[in-house]
Structures are given as C-alpha cells and as structure tokens.
Enzyme design. Structure first.
Site, PDB file in Angstrom:
ATOM      1  N   ASP A 145      47.234  83.886   7.781  1.00 54.83           N
ATOM      2  CA  ASP A 145      48.107  84.735   8.590  1.00 54.83           C
ATOM      3  C   ASP A 145      47.247  85.665   9.422  1.00 54.83           C
ATOM      4  O   ASP A 145      46.118  85.990   9.051  1.00 54.83           O
ATOM      5  CB  ASP A 145      49.058  85.555   7.714  1.00 54.83           C
ATOM      6  CG  ASP A 145      50.242  86.111   8.496  1.00 54.83           C
ATOM      7  OD1 ASP A 145      50.521  85.620   9.610  1.00 54.83           O
ATOM      8  OD2 ASP A 145      50.892  87.044   7.999  1.00 54.83           O
ATOM      9  N   GLY A 146      47.795  86.069  10.550  1.00 58.56           N
ATOM     10  CA  GLY A 146      47.161  87.049  11.414  1.00 58.56           C
ATOM     11  C   GLY A 146      48.152  88.162  11.673  1.00 58.56           C
ATOM     12  O   GLY A 146      49.367  87.960  11.614  1.00 58.56           O
ATOM     13  N   ASP A 151      49.186  88.173   4.864  1.00 57.80           N
ATOM     14  CA  ASP A 151      49.598  89.258   5.749  1.00 57.80           C
ATOM     15  C   ASP A 151      49.066  90.595   5.224  1.00 57.80           C
ATOM     16  O   ASP A 151      48.556  91.424   5.989  1.00 57.80           O
ATOM     17  CB  ASP A 151      51.120  89.298   5.874  1.00 57.80           C
ATOM     18  CG  ASP A 151      51.593  90.375   6.827  1.00 57.80           C
ATOM     19  OD1 ASP A 151      51.308  90.261   8.039  1.00 57.80           O
ATOM     20  OD2 ASP A 151      52.235  91.333   6.379  1.00 57.80           O
ATOM     21  N   ASP A 186      52.425  80.755   9.262  1.00 59.04           N
ATOM     22  CA  ASP A 186      53.681  81.115   9.909  1.00 59.04           C
ATOM     23  C   ASP A 186      53.530  81.128  11.437  1.00 59.04           C
ATOM     24  O   ASP A 186      54.423  81.568  12.141  1.00 59.04           O
ATOM     25  CB  ASP A 186      54.207  82.463   9.402  1.00 59.04           C
ATOM     26  CG  ASP A 186      53.291  83.630   9.709  1.00 59.04           C
ATOM     27  OD1 ASP A 186      52.292  83.470  10.445  1.00 59.04           O
ATOM     28  OD2 ASP A 186      53.567  84.732   9.212  1.00 59.04           O
ATOM     29  N   GLU A 239      45.724  84.779  14.331  1.00 58.66           N
ATOM     30  CA  GLU A 239      46.265  83.580  13.665  1.00 58.66           C
ATOM     31  C   GLU A 239      45.251  82.436  13.745  1.00 58.66           C
ATOM     32  O   GLU A 239      44.981  81.759  12.746  1.00 58.66           O
ATOM     33  CB  GLU A 239      47.583  83.153  14.306  1.00 58.66           C
ATOM     34  CG  GLU A 239      48.722  84.140  14.153  1.00 58.66           C
ATOM     35  CD  GLU A 239      49.412  84.124  12.802  1.00 58.66           C
ATOM     36  OE1 GLU A 239      48.976  83.402  11.888  1.00 58.66           O
ATOM     37  OE2 GLU A 239      50.405  84.865  12.648  1.00 58.66           O
ATOM     38  N   HIS A 290      57.183  86.710   6.737  1.00 58.69           N
ATOM     39  CA  HIS A 290      57.910  87.850   6.162  1.00 58.69           C
ATOM     40  C   HIS A 290      59.223  87.416   5.495  1.00 58.69           C
ATOM     41  O   HIS A 290      60.233  88.083   5.603  1.00 58.69           O
ATOM     42  CB  HIS A 290      58.162  88.918   7.228  1.00 58.69           C
ATOM     43  CG  HIS A 290      56.923  89.312   7.950  1.00 58.69           C
ATOM     44  ND1 HIS A 290      55.967  90.132   7.406  1.00 58.69           N
ATOM     45  CD2 HIS A 290      56.453  88.956   9.176  1.00 58.69           C
ATOM     46  CE1 HIS A 290      54.975  90.290   8.272  1.00 58.69           C
ATOM     47  NE2 HIS A 290      55.245  89.580   9.341  1.00 58.69           N
TER      48      HIS A 290
END
Length: 145
Positions: free
Chosen positions: A9-10, A134, A69, A47, A124
């Site tokens: 994740d970024g 995250d 994501d 990302e 999320h």
C-alpha cells in the site's frame, strides 16, 4: 519456484505531499515488513514504489501473489496498459505522456523475473494485511523530519 505472498500500500498526506509505502512479504509462515517514503511525492508513486521494493527484496525468482488496493498499478499491468505506454514511447492512448515512467521502468524487469499474479482489494475495508501496509506507510511519512 518459491510461492510468496506480498501485500502493498502507498499513502500520501496531500497529493503531492509527504508520502509513505508499506509492504508485507510472507513465505513459509514468516512475515517481513518493509516501509519507506519521500518528502514530496504522490499516492500513485508510493503505490508503485511499494510493489517495486517488495519484489526487489526477493532473492530469487518466485511465484508471487501480490495484493494491493491500487487500481492504478493493477490495471496498468493486468490490462497491459503499461506495455502499450512503453511501446509508444511512454505515451498513453490519448497521446499524453505516461506518468511515473522511472518507476514503471524499474517495475517491468521485476515482472519478467517473477511470476506475479495481482489481486485487488478495496482499501480501508478491513483487509488485515492491507490495513497493516497502510499503517506502515502512514507511520513512515508521519515520522519524516
């Protein structure tokens, strides 16, 4: 070939702004966490960087299930857009320049080295590994000087 699970994740505070990335690598029941970030970046750059850094951490060619994501990363690879951008001199179908060319050029050789299957998850939304990535990303950029 070893089978490895990777989750990435970024995150960015402002876009552009301070950003971070997080990755979890899982092999044979062992999990390794990686993270990093930059002072002035974008969410999409973070990302992509998460994916690159996770794949670079593998010491030999592996069969990888990579969960993210990021529709930007997953669609660009899975739908073949990035290969078209490269073929067209890093121009998109609308003739505008592709963004983040430096990172795409770093990612493509890694995709040749490893057998990567991309899996998209909603961000999320309670996915434990995605939430942890995250958290790593946000903690990293919050601690940048």
């Amino acid at each position: 070939m070893k089978k490895v699970e990777i989750f990435t994740d970024g995150a960015c505070s402002g876009n552009p702004g301070k950003g971070g990335w997080g990755a979890l690598l899982r092999y044979a029941g062992i999990t390794k966490e990686l993270c990093g970030g930059e002072h002035e970046t974008t969410n999409n750059r973070m990302e992509l960087t998460a994916v690159i850094k996770a794949l670079e951490a593998l010491k030999e060619p592996c069969a990888v299930t990579l969960t993210s994501d990021s529709k930007y990363v997953i669609d660009a690879v899975s739908k073949g857009w990035v290969y078209g951008w490269k073929r067209n001199g890093w121009r998109k179908a609308d003739k505008k320049p592709a963004l983040n060319v430096d990172l795409w050029e770093a990612l493509l050789p890694l995709l040749e080295k490893h057998q990567v299957t991309f899996v998209w998850v909603k961000g999320h939304a309670g996915h434990p590994e995605n939430e942890r990535c995250d958290q790593l990303a946000v903690e990293y950029y919050n601690n940048l000087p």
